[in-house]
Design a protein around this motif. Structure first.
Motif, PDB file in Angstrom:
ATOM      1  N   GLY A 184       0.942  -1.144   0.045  1.00  0.00           N
ATOM      2  CA  GLY A 184      -0.016  -0.096   0.037  1.00  0.00           C
ATOM      3  C   GLY A 184       0.799   1.203  -0.078  1.00  0.00           C
ATOM      4  N   VAL A 185       2.014   1.281   0.735  1.00  0.00           N
ATOM      5  CA  VAL A 185       2.839   2.427   0.890  1.00  0.00           C
ATOM      6  C   VAL A 185       3.527   2.572  -0.678  1.00  0.00           C
ATOM      7  CG1 VAL A 185       4.910   3.270   1.794  1.00  0.00           C
ATOM      8  CG2 VAL A 185       3.193   2.250   3.330  1.00  0.00           C
ATOM      9  N   LEU A 186       3.999   1.630  -1.254  1.00  0.00           N
ATOM     10  CA  LEU A 186       4.697   1.677  -2.588  1.00  0.00           C
ATOM     11  C   LEU A 186       3.577   2.221  -3.498  1.00  0.00           C
ATOM     12  CD1 LEU A 186       6.733  -1.345  -2.584  1.00  0.00           C
ATOM     13  CD2 LEU A 186       7.412   0.935  -2.288  1.00  0.00           C
ATOM     14  N   GLU A 187       2.325   1.706  -3.402  1.00  0.00           N
ATOM     15  CA  GLU A 187       1.323   2.191  -4.350  1.00  0.00           C
ATOM     16  C   GLU A 187       1.164   3.672  -4.389  1.00  0.00           C
ATOM     17  OE1 GLU A 187      -1.269   2.034  -7.464  1.00  0.00           O
ATOM     18  OE2 GLU A 187       0.444   0.146  -6.704  1.00  0.00           O
ATOM     19  N   LEU A 188       0.876   4.124  -2.978  1.00  0.00           N
ATOM     20  CA  LEU A 188       0.668   5.469  -2.756  1.00  0.00           C
ATOM     21  C   LEU A 188       1.842   6.327  -3.276  1.00  0.00           C
ATOM     22  CD1 LEU A 188      -0.780   5.516   0.991  1.00  0.00           C
ATOM     23  CD2 LEU A 188      -2.060   6.187  -1.289  1.00  0.00           C
ATOM     24  N   HIS A 189       3.012   5.890  -3.080  1.00  0.00           N
ATOM     25  CA  HIS A 189       4.249   6.604  -3.504  1.00  0.00           C
ATOM     26  C   HIS A 189       4.220   6.843  -5.054  1.00  0.00           C
ATOM     27  CE1 HIS A 189       8.367   8.140  -3.566  1.00  0.00           C
ATOM     28  NE2 HIS A 189       8.805   7.132  -4.578  1.00  0.00           N
ATOM     29  N   LYS A 190       3.996   5.654  -5.571  1.00  0.00           N
ATOM     30  CA  LYS A 190       3.698   5.608  -7.148  1.00  0.00           C
ATOM     31  C   LYS A 190       2.517   6.581  -7.670  1.00  0.00           C
ATOM     32  CE  LYS A 190       2.875   2.597 -11.024  1.00  0.00           C
ATOM     33  NZ  LYS A 190       2.328   1.241 -11.450  1.00  0.00           N
ATOM     34  N   GLN A 191       1.482   6.715  -6.866  1.00  0.00           N
ATOM     35  CA  GLN A 191       0.632   7.683  -7.237  1.00  0.00           C
ATOM     36  C   GLN A 191       0.750   9.023  -6.859  1.00  0.00           C
ATOM     37  OE1 GLN A 191      -2.225   6.569  -8.759  1.00  0.00           O
ATOM     38  NE2 GLN A 191      -3.123   8.826  -8.678  1.00  0.00           N
ATOM     39  N   ALA A 192       1.409   9.364  -5.953  1.00  0.00           N
ATOM     40  CA  ALA A 192       2.037  10.602  -5.653  1.00  0.00           C
ATOM     41  C   ALA A 192       3.024  11.121  -6.738  1.00  0.00           C
ATOM     42  CB  ALA A 192       2.756  10.822  -4.435  1.00  0.00           C
ATOM     43  N   LYS A 193       3.936  10.154  -7.364  1.00  0.00           N
ATOM     44  CA  LYS A 193       4.762  10.682  -8.501  1.00  0.00           C
ATOM     45  C   LYS A 193       4.093  10.871  -9.447  1.00  0.00           C
ATOM     46  CE  LYS A 193       8.548   8.599  -8.934  1.00  0.00           C
ATOM     47  NZ  LYS A 193       9.477   7.456  -9.115  1.00  0.00           N
ATOM     48  N   GLU A 194       3.070  10.081  -9.996  1.00  0.00           N
ATOM     49  CA  GLU A 194       2.448  10.211 -11.194  1.00  0.00           C
ATOM     50  C   GLU A 194       1.538  11.470 -11.063  1.00  0.00           C
ATOM     51  OE1 GLU A 194       1.733   8.728 -13.941  1.00  0.00           O
ATOM     52  OE2 GLU A 194       3.431   7.492 -13.360  1.00  0.00           O
ATOM     53  N   ASP A 195       0.821  11.987  -9.833  1.00  0.00           N
ATOM     54  CA  ASP A 195       0.086  13.140  -9.771  1.00  0.00           C
ATOM     55  C   ASP A 195       1.002  14.346  -9.638  1.00  0.00           C
ATOM     56  OD1 ASP A 195      -2.224  11.700  -9.307  1.00  0.00           O
ATOM     57  OD2 ASP A 195      -2.174  11.913  -6.729  1.00  0.00           O
ATOM     58  N   LYS A 196       2.255  14.278  -9.117  1.00  0.00           N
ATOM     59  CA  LYS A 196       3.423  15.315  -9.314  1.00  0.00           C
ATOM     60  C   LYS A 196       3.526  15.549 -10.783  1.00  0.00           C
ATOM     61  CE  LYS A 196       7.666  16.920  -7.561  1.00  0.00           C
ATOM     62  NZ  LYS A 196       8.846  16.598  -6.785  1.00  0.00           N
ATOM     63  N   LYS A 197       3.851  14.669 -11.499  1.00  0.00           N
ATOM     64  CA  LYS A 197       3.949  14.802 -12.871  1.00  0.00           C
ATOM     65  C   LYS A 197       3.196  15.144 -13.671  1.00  0.00           C
ATOM     66  CE  LYS A 197       5.378  10.892 -14.897  1.00  0.00           C
ATOM     67  NZ  LYS A 197       5.643   9.715 -15.779  1.00  0.00           N
ATOM     68  N   ASN A 198       1.774  15.002 -13.343  1.00  0.00           N
ATOM     69  CA  ASN A 198       0.581  15.337 -14.254  1.00  0.00           C
ATOM     70  C   ASN A 198      -0.097  16.620 -13.666  1.00  0.00           C
ATOM     71  OD1 ASN A 198       0.735  13.278 -15.831  1.00  0.00           O
ATOM     72  ND2 ASN A 198      -0.579  12.055 -14.326  1.00  0.00           N
ATOM     73  N   LEU A 199       0.598  17.324 -12.595  1.00  0.00           N
ATOM     74  CA  LEU A 199      -0.044  18.152 -12.097  1.00  0.00           C
ATOM     75  C   LEU A 199       0.339  19.714 -12.817  1.00  0.00           C
ATOM     76  CD1 LEU A 199      -1.294  19.623  -9.430  1.00  0.00           C
ATOM     77  CD2 LEU A 199       1.067  20.026  -8.813  1.00  0.00           C
ATOM     78  N   VAL A 200      -0.881  20.332 -13.217  1.00  0.00           N
ATOM     79  CA  VAL A 200      -0.514  21.621 -13.918  1.00  0.00           C
ATOM     80  C   VAL A 200      -0.321  22.670 -12.822  1.00  0.00           C
ATOM     81  CG1 VAL A 200      -1.706  23.444 -15.303  1.00  0.00           C
ATOM     82  CG2 VAL A 200      -2.136  21.072 -15.453  1.00  0.00           C
ATOM     83  N   ARG A 201       0.872  23.174 -13.070  1.00  0.00           N
ATOM     84  CA  ARG A 201       1.489  23.887 -11.972  1.00  0.00           C
ATOM     85  C   ARG A 201       1.196  25.660 -12.524  1.00  0.00           C
ATOM     86  NH1 ARG A 201       7.293  21.854 -10.196  1.00  0.00           N
ATOM     87  NH2 ARG A 201       7.860  22.818 -12.165  1.00  0.00           N
ATOM     88  N   ASP A 202       0.937  26.317 -11.560  1.00  0.00           N
ATOM     89  CA  ASP A 202       0.963  27.824 -11.968  1.00  0.00           C
ATOM     90  C   ASP A 202       2.235  28.664 -11.222  1.00  0.00           C
ATOM     91  OD1 ASP A 202      -1.695  27.383 -12.352  1.00  0.00           O
ATOM     92  OD2 ASP A 202      -2.504  27.716 -10.690  1.00  0.00           O
ATOM     93  N   GLY A 203       2.298  29.784 -11.727  1.00  0.00           N
ATOM     94  CA  GLY A 203       3.299  30.688 -11.382  1.00  0.00           C
ATOM     95  C   GLY A 203       4.499  30.445 -12.102  1.00  0.00           C
ATOM     96  N   MET A 204       5.698  30.826 -11.549  1.00  0.00           N
ATOM     97  CA  MET A 204       6.908  30.828 -12.404  1.00  0.00           C
ATOM     98  C   MET A 204       7.448  29.504 -12.782  1.00  0.00           C
ATOM     99  SD  MET A 204      10.444  30.690 -12.081  1.00  0.00           S
ATOM    100  CE  MET A 204      10.674  30.365 -10.541  1.00  0.00           C
ATOM    101  N   GLU A 205       7.231  28.574 -11.786  1.00  0.00           N
ATOM    102  CA  GLU A 205       7.844  27.179 -12.312  1.00  0.00           C
ATOM    103  C   GLU A 205       7.108  26.530 -13.204  1.00  0.00           C
ATOM    104  OE1 GLU A 205       7.398  25.055  -8.305  1.00  0.00           O
ATOM    105  OE2 GLU A 205       9.220  25.858  -7.733  1.00  0.00           O
TER     106      GLU A 205
END
Length: 105
Positions: A23-44
Motif C-alpha cells: 500500500g505504501v509503495l502504491e501511494l508513493h507511485k500515485q504521488a509521483k504520477e500526480d506530481k508529474k501530471n500536475l498543472v503548475r501555476d506561477g513561475m515554475e
C-alpha cells in the motif's frame, strides 16, 4: 499448542506487513504520477511550459531595485560525449505574465 499459535501469529504479522508495504509503495507511485501530471501555476509552471518539465534549474533568485524577484535559471545542452553547455536565462514577472531573456556571456 503455544508453538502453533506463535507460528500462526508470525504468519499473520508477515502477511499484514506485506499488505502495508504494498500500500505504501502504491501511494508513493500515485504521488509521483500526480506530481508529474500536475498543472503548475506561477513561475515554475511558466518554466515547465517554456522549456519542458524539469529541464531548467533555478540557480539564484535576485531582488531588483523595485523589489521584484527575478530568477537566474540555466538549461543544459548535451552533445554526444561532450560536457554540457549551459544556456542562461533571466526570468521575471510582468503585468501580463512571465517573460524570459537569454543572457550572453
Amino acid at each position: 499448542m503455544l508453538k502453533i499459535f506463535i507460528f500462526v501469529l508470525i504468519l499473520i504479522t508477515l502477511v499484514l506487513l506485506s499488505i502495508f508495504i504494498d500500500g505504501v509503495l502504491e501511494l508513493h507511485k500515485q504521488a509521483k504520477e500526480d506530481k508529474k501530471n500536475l498543472v503548475r501555476d506561477g513561475m515554475e509552471g511558466y518554466l515547465d511550459r517554456t522549456f519542458g518539465f524539469g529541464n531548467v534549474t533555478i540557480f539564484k533568485s535576485i531582488l531588483d531595485a523595485e523589489g521584484n524577484t527575478r530568477y537566474l535559471v540555466y538549461l543544459p545542452k548535451y552533445a554526444w560525449f561532450k560536457a554540457p553547455k549551459y544556456e542562461w536565462f533571466e526570468v521575471y514577472a510582468t503585468q501580463s505574465g512571465y517573460k524570459h531573456e537569454a543572457l550572453k556571456g
